[in-house]
Design an enzyme around this catalytic site. Structure first.
Site, PDB file in Angstrom:
ATOM      1  N   TYR A   1       0.838  -1.189   0.000  1.00 13.31           N
ATOM      2  CA  TYR A   1       0.000   0.000   0.000  1.00 13.31           C
ATOM      3  C   TYR A   1       0.880   1.249   0.000  1.00 13.31           C
ATOM      4  CZ  TYR A   1      -3.953  -3.008   1.376  1.00 13.31           C
ATOM      5  OH  TYR A   1      -4.917  -3.982   1.436  1.00 13.31           O
ATOM      6  N   SER A   2       0.850   1.971  -1.105  1.00 14.32           N
ATOM      7  CA  SER A   2       1.653   3.194  -1.269  1.00 14.32           C
ATOM      8  C   SER A   2       3.126   2.948  -0.976  1.00 14.32           C
ATOM      9  CB  SER A   2       1.111   4.325  -0.375  1.00 14.32           C
ATOM     10  OG  SER A   2      -0.171   4.720  -0.812  1.00 14.32           O
TER      11      SER A   2
END
Length: 337
Positions: free
Chosen positions: A47-48
């Site tokens: 995630y990111s």
């Protein structure tokens, strides 16, 4: 319920579209969650590119003992040979990186984000068992596994006396009920709880997507629809029509009804909700504290049902097959796992 931190950090074309919540905003959302009894926070290294874990770590600083931290690893984080999968080096490094980014000494729930067919299951389980024995991980889970992949892993864990998977993080919603055919019966049989991701059908059950109307300009589906589970318009609108009817009967919002339906389903241990702001979070939290009636549940079941895939569809309505394979009981009719 759990809170999904996919909106934290906001890097890249997918996660940037989900949200760009910084540490200050994240701490405020965590405050609201804790005030309302939500204690589990779910993230992943992908995630990111790790930013979600970093922001979540800052948001829970000083109150580590009040929360359950859940993260995942296994999807590609780079182009190198050890930047993806579940080999020993990859898992140990991923765990250490997650501990550093989250600012903690242990992870409550460490999950494999996908099955790695290139690494022997024995090696994967041995490595994960070692992380538990070392005190760096408390419990183990998987995400997006096929039934045979999960069952084989559980059998090997039992045979070798390794820590077993207790959670399967799955896609499940009124727009995607494939989980029910194989994975739900497996979960009941083996005592594996479902942690549901994308319970609103990849943002389609927010109440903003309606029959005969264009997609709202602010919808993230413009940029992210191709990343998520496909849904036919006719299936979507059939479900939304019934959700609209029940919303008028109950005075509840469409997302709250869709989440409440999930919370009553067998094996569902937790539903991961996401929010870019306080208003979205508070609306989703309104899915608890009340219950859809059996008749309303049945209407939603009927609107969202699909033809069963092979090998289920030739027999599932036949009387003899029904005796051999009784229907799954409602979660309210059986003790919690």
């Amino acid at each position: 319920m759990s809170f999904g931190a996919g909106t934290f950090g906001g890097r890249g074309p997918l996660f940037g579209a989900w949200g760009t919540t910084d540490a200050r905003e994240a701490r405020h959302l965590v405050d609201i969650c804790l005030e309302n009894g939500v204690t589990m926070f779910d993230t992943a290294d992908v995630y990111s590119d790790g930013a979600s874990e970093e922001v979540l770590g800052q948001a829970i600083k000083g109150r580590r003992d009040e929360v359950i931290l859940s993260t995942k690893s296994g999807l590609p984080m780079g182009e190198g040979p050890n930047d993806a999968g579940s080999a020993r080096l990859r898992l140990i490094r991923a765990c250490e990186d997650a501990l550093r980014r989250l600012g903690t000494e242990y992870i409550d729930l460490f999950q494999l984000h996908a099955f790695d067919a290139g690494t022997p299951i024995e090696e994967v389980l041995s490595t994960l068992d070692g992380l538990v024995q070392a005190g760096k991980v408390r419990y183990l889970g998987v995400s997006n596994f096929a039934g045979w992949q999960l069952m084989k892993s559980l059998a090997i864990a039992e045979r070798r006396n390794h820590q077993r998977y207790v959670v399967h993080q799955v896609y499940y919603s009124l727009l995607g009920r494939d989980y029910e055919w194989d994975l739900m019966p497996l979960g009941i049989d083996q005592g594996v709880g479902a942690v549901v991701w994308s319970p609103l059908g990849w943002g389609r059950l927010t109440g903003q997507v309606r029959r005969g109307k264009p997609l709202p300009a602010q919808s993230r589906l413009h940029r992210t629809a191709d990343y998520g589970p496909p849904v036919r318009d006719e299936d979507l609108f059939r479900v939304v029509d019934v959700l609209d009817e029940i919303a008028q009967e109950t005075g509840k919002a469409i997302p709250q009804i869709a989440l409440n339906w999930l919370l009553q389903r067998p094996t569902v241990s937790s539903v991961v909700i996401g929010a870019r702001n306080e208003a979205q979070l508070r609306q989703n939290l309104g899915a608890v504290g009340w219950t859809l009636t059996p008749a309303q549940m049945a209407r939603l079941d009927a609107a969202s049902t699909r033809t069963a895939p092979y090998p289920h569809f030739p027999y599932h309505r036949q009387e003899g097959f029904a005796r051999l394979n009784p229907p799954v009981v409602r979660s309210a009719d059986r003790p919690a796992a």
